[in-house]
Scaffold this active site. Structure first.
Site, PDB file in Angstrom:
ATOM      1  CG  ASN A  18      -1.897  -1.166   1.202  1.00 33.68           C
ATOM      2  OD1 ASN A  18      -1.934  -1.922   0.226  1.00 33.68           O
ATOM      3  ND2 ASN A  18      -2.657  -1.344   2.263  1.00 33.68           N
ATOM      4  CG  HIS A  42     -20.578  35.751 -30.973  1.00 31.11           C
ATOM      5  ND1 HIS A  42     -21.382  35.208 -30.007  1.00 31.11           N
ATOM      6  CD2 HIS A  42     -20.158  36.944 -30.489  1.00 31.11           C
ATOM      7  CE1 HIS A  42     -21.472  36.058 -28.990  1.00 31.11           C
ATOM      8  NE2 HIS A  42     -20.720  37.107 -29.240  1.00 31.11           N
ATOM      9  CB  SER A  82      -8.942  10.940 -49.430  1.00 29.96           C
ATOM     10  OG  SER A  82      -9.910  10.071 -49.975  1.00 29.96           O
ATOM     11  CE  LYS A 101     -11.276  15.017 -48.271  1.00 31.89           C
ATOM     12  NZ  LYS A 101     -12.034  16.015 -47.546  1.00 31.89           N
ATOM     13  CD  GLU A 126      -9.931  15.680 -39.305  1.00 25.71           C
ATOM     14  OE1 GLU A 126     -10.769  16.192 -40.030  1.00 25.71           O
ATOM     15  OE2 GLU A 126      -9.306  14.643 -39.635  1.00 25.71           O
ATOM     16  CE1 TYR A 184      -4.197   0.088  -2.761  1.00 27.40           C
ATOM     17  CE2 TYR A 184      -5.217  -1.953  -2.025  1.00 27.40           C
ATOM     18  CZ  TYR A 184      -4.650  -1.185  -3.022  1.00 27.40           C
ATOM     19  OH  TYR A 184      -4.526  -1.698  -4.289  1.00 27.40           O
ATOM     20  CE  LYS A 216      -1.190   0.657  -9.916  1.00 28.93           C
ATOM     21  NZ  LYS A 216      -1.976   1.294  -8.859  1.00 28.93           N
TER      22      LYS A 216
END
Ligand code: ARG
Length: 488
Positions: A109, A155, A276, A282, A289, A316, A324
């Protein structure tokens, strides 16, 4: 191998063992567990639980094991439950019963809480280095655009003209706050749980302050119950990483917009974009992203630990083993993202013509008209109203504010003179905002100089901490590369 068994008449079921197993993710803590074991061993010698000779033997076995792990010579076996089990198994093979003596006066612990703090303090330096690299990329790119005019938005609508370097430099401020948060977190995380035992403290190695010092913590824990159950440092780390993720996602969103055909501001470097499989024309902003997308898991990891901790009894509980994976995942995610985003930011080419073409679109100079009238003594509220009528007039006439005639302006208010056209340029609008933090090129230059100073000082602090922590290993090859994603 299990670390208990005396009171059990049968072994664990396969299902239980599989559920219990954490070694596939906690193995990366092994080097940290070994240095903390060394500190513990010294305490056992001091408190005469071990003789000096035994202590020496254990210490060299620990050192050797650390090097062997770094070389990949020791790895968990399928029957190992967690890293502590592997280490005791291998130590027992190598030094026999003496290995069992090391267990006196401590518990998994306090060990695991110590390991995770040590690991994260070390890892945070790497994270800070990644952030500083990104901050530098923004400063460099901003310097290239100290006088590139562009529309600023509120905006997501054209608002006021700004210089593009100012737009870029804002990210350096947010990222520097992240660095500062990690620096402050580092100090709060510098509390050693070692010596807290299972929960009540330890009679056998009663010198937690000495272990704390050896492990380069600032101090030892003031309450053993708190020490073994506190995961605030992990939750805080996850908050900081989630916020970094949010910053990166906002950067990503800008890059996605700016590189769209409609904006046409940014040309992504081939090295930081993808094509692409079906549309040959593309060029996609995948780095941006992924930055936007991965922020989702960073927030999820924070939520996951907070929910685990909520209403958890002291001290504990095995639930704590769930601390983790989210922490490791957030760290790994950012260490993967940061270099890619830095590369993307630094290598993007901006089209100044396309940017400046839109700088005054959408009547972005309307505030200049109002400010002009304020300088002539009109209250801002009234000036705002008159300027709004100028916009409406221009809209009706299908011209820009600069294209209205003086007669047009004077029909709205007699105070307008021909000098109104002097303020109706992007250059003057931008140059006039020269106070600290403003968008004028002069103010931007001062801002970038300040950012440069902050960057240098943050680098110095981080280098200092990194080299201080390197002392943990006491030799050059000591630490295994923090084996991210260790054993699967
Ligand atoms: N694998 C455990 C964890 O990560 C180590 C501590 C186990 N302690 C215990 N009493 N079962 O939390």
């Amino acid at each position: 191998m299990t670390l208990w068994g005396g009171r059990f008449s049968s072994g664990t079921s396969d299902a239980m063992a599989a559920l219990s197993r954490s070694v596939h993710f906690d193995w990366r803590l092994a080097p940290y567990d070994l240095v903390s074991s060394k500190a513990h061993c010294r305490n056992l010698v001091k408190s005469k639980i071990l003789t000096a000779a035994e202590g020496k033997k254990i210490e060299s076995a620990l050192d050797l094991l650390r090097k062997d792990i770094a070389k990949g010579l020791v790895a968990p076996l399928s029957q190992d439950e967690d890293l502590h089990g592997v280490i005791e198994r291998v130590l027992s093979d190598r030094i026999g019963e003496l290995a069992g003596k090391l267990r006196a006066g401590r518990s998994r612990n306090d060990q695991i809480a110590t390991d995770l703090r040590l690991y994260l303090r070390d890892a945070s330096c790497e994270l800070i280095a990644g952030l500083l690299q990104l901050i530098e990329a923004f400063i460099k790119q901003a310097k290239r655009h100290e006088e590139s005019y562009v529309s600023g938005f509120t905006h997501l609508q054209h608002a006021q003209p700004i210089v593009f370097g100012h737009e870029l430099a804002k990210h350096a401020h947010a990222l520097l706050r992240d660095v500062e948060r990690l620096e402050q977190w580092w100090l709060r995380t510098g509390v050693s749980p070692l010596g807290s035992g299972a929960l009540a403290g330890s009679v056998l190695s009663a010198n937690p302050e000495a272990s704390a010092k050896l492990l380069l913590f600032e101090t030892s824990a003031g309450n053993s119950i708190d020490a073994v159950s506190d995961r605030d440092f992990a939750a805080e780390f996850l908050f900081i990483t989630a916020l970094i993720g949010i910053h990166l996602s906002r950067i990503g969103e800008e890059w996605i917009l700016w590189s769209s055909t409609e904006f046409g501001w940014a040309k992504l470097d081939d090295a930081y974009s993808t094509g692409s499989s079906i549309m040959p024309q593309k060029k996609n902003p995948d780095v941006a992203e992924l930055a936007r997308g991965k922020s989702g898991r960073l927030i999820g990891n924070l939520t996951s630990l907070l929910v685990t901790l909520k209403a958890l009894p002291f001290a504990y509980n095995r639930d704590l083993q769930e601390d983790k994976e989210p922490v490791f995942d957030s760290l790994d995610t950012l260490l993967l993202l940061l270099p890619a985003i830095s590369g993307m930011v630094e290598s993007t080419e901006f089209n100044e013509r396309a940017m400046s073409a839109g700088a005054t679109a959408g009547f972005a100079l309307a505030t200049e008209v109002a400010d002009y009238l304020v300088r002539k003594g009109i209250p801002f509220a009234k000036a705002h109203e008159i300027s709004g009528r100028a916009v409406a007039l221009a809209e009706r006439k299908k011209v820009s504010l600069e294209e209205l005639s003086l007669a047009d302006y004077q029909s709205l208010n007699k105070l307008f003179q021909s000098d109104i056209f002097k303020v109706l340029t992007v250059e003057s609008a931008v140059a006039s905002r020269k106070s600290r933090g403003g968008t004028a090129p002069t103010a931007l230059r001062a801002q970038l100089a300040e950012l440069g100073t902050l960057l240098t000082s943050a680098r110095r602090t981080n280098t200092k901490r990194t080299s201080t922590l390197a002392k943990l290993w006491g030799d050059s090859e000591g630490k295994s590369k923090r084996s991210r994603g260790a054993t699967k």
